[in-house]
Design an enzyme around this catalytic site. Sequence first.
Site, PDB file in Angstrom:
ATOM      1  N   THR A  80     -20.167  11.369  10.421  1.00  0.00           N
ATOM      2  CA  THR A  80     -21.159  10.872   8.992  1.00  0.00           C
ATOM      3  C   THR A  80     -21.693  12.071   9.033  1.00  0.00           C
ATOM      4  OG1 THR A  80     -22.976  10.302  11.150  1.00  0.00           O
ATOM      5  CG2 THR A  80     -20.921   8.481  10.624  1.00  0.00           C
ATOM      6  N   GLY A  81     -22.999  12.420   7.620  1.00  0.00           N
ATOM      7  CA  GLY A  81     -23.616  13.595   7.173  1.00  0.00           C
ATOM      8  C   GLY A  81     -23.258  13.636   5.808  1.00  0.00           C
TER       9      GLY A  81
ATOM     10  N   GLY B 269     -15.575  11.880   0.054  1.00  0.00           N
ATOM     11  CA  GLY B 269     -16.076  11.975   0.689  1.00  0.00           C
ATOM     12  C   GLY B 269     -15.358  12.909   2.312  1.00  0.00           C
ATOM     13  N   ASP B 270     -15.973  13.272   3.170  1.00  0.00           N
ATOM     14  CA  ASP B 270     -14.892  12.957   4.404  1.00  0.00           C
ATOM     15  C   ASP B 270     -14.756  12.058   5.216  1.00  0.00           C
ATOM     16  OD1 ASP B 270     -17.243  12.785   5.689  1.00  0.00           O
ATOM     17  OD2 ASP B 270     -17.060  13.443   7.062  1.00  0.00           O
TER      18      ASP B 270
ATOM     19  N   GLY C  70     -20.322  14.964   3.547  1.00  0.00           N
ATOM     20  CA  GLY C  70     -18.842  14.969   4.270  1.00  0.00           C
ATOM     21  C   GLY C  70     -18.068  16.666   3.531  1.00  0.00           C
TER      22      GLY C  70
ATOM     23  N   ARG D 125     -16.181  11.088  -6.676  1.00  0.00           N
ATOM     24  CA  ARG D 125     -16.100  12.049  -5.521  1.00  0.00           C
ATOM     25  C   ARG D 125     -15.952  11.558  -4.001  1.00  0.00           C
ATOM     26  NH1 ARG D 125     -19.014  11.565  -0.348  1.00  0.00           N
ATOM     27  NH2 ARG D 125     -19.695  13.530   0.386  1.00  0.00           N
TER      28      ARG D 125
ATOM     29  N   THR E  73     -22.523   6.984   6.921  1.00  0.00           N
ATOM     30  CA  THR E  73     -21.551   6.196   7.195  1.00  0.00           C
ATOM     31  C   THR E  73     -21.129   5.293   8.607  1.00  0.00           C
ATOM     32  OG1 THR E  73     -20.585   8.302   5.619  1.00  0.00           O
ATOM     33  CG2 THR E  73     -19.232   7.039   7.894  1.00  0.00           C
TER      34      THR E  73
END
Length: 307
Positions: free
Chosen positions: A213-214, A192-193, A216, A190, A162
Amino acid sequence: MAWMVASANGAAGIDAVFERFCAGELDVLDAVERAAWVVEDDPEDHSVGAGGVPNLFGAVELDASIMDGVTLRAGAVAGLRGFRHPISVARAVMERTPHVLLVGEGAATFARVIGAEPAVLETQASLQAWQRAIASLEAQELRDPLTMVRALTHDPERAVGTVNFLALDDEGRMASAVSTSGWALKWPGRAGDSPVIGAGNYCDATVGAAACTGFGELSLRTQLAARCVDLLAAGADPSEAASRAIGLLRRLDAPSSERIMHIVVLRADGQHGAASTRAGTRYAWRDTSVPRAVLAPRVVVALDGPA
Ligand code: GLY
């Protein structure tokens, strides 16, 4: 003075806009939006914009959000297909609708209505990555889509990525932006965050900003960006706030391959910091004292220690 902070893959984005930001040609929202354009356009970045690794069924779906730290206005899109700059569609959601988050076909319809630039996001390289993944499933004789999505998303090297940008100007205005193609080979739809305000992105110019980032799902479950800004408000310095925020993930049950998170933080006074669950990762920052973005180490926070 002016400050920008980003995930390491945002260094080129910072350098593309910083001088015009300092000169007042770009305000804080312009700076984070246009910095994101640079990464969204980079086909070599397989986690953002064009060239992002597709979902399970071979389509690239984009998530993005932007937040104005002065007014706390925000805009976001999730599962957007077929547009070059999801961050600009997110900004238009903020500025041109009464809403915060548009998803899927509704987000695409909105993007068409505002005249956002269409784009083919799937590249030869990203489609080949998807085809290789599907071929590996066929070799394992996996056909059930729920089993497939589990098997495909276990590789953290390709699963996550991200870009995020935080900006502060000399009048104390702040903004933040996050853009991603999300978890590679994810289930279609889907989110994410990154498009969820408070989870992957939060900015309050009276305190500071944070972005993740990572994986989410971890920050969605903890509202991690907002909680990091709360830690700043409670007096933690940026590195401490970033580390303590990641420490909040220790109590989450999640497979070790999915316990990956990185966070960047910029305080309203220009101090910044970052933390990560992985050793050797860096973040990018620039202020008027340096001629180009600097890559600096993140504090490493192990998630397997005591809570
Ligand atoms: N942090 C990006 C994602 O999980 O989609």
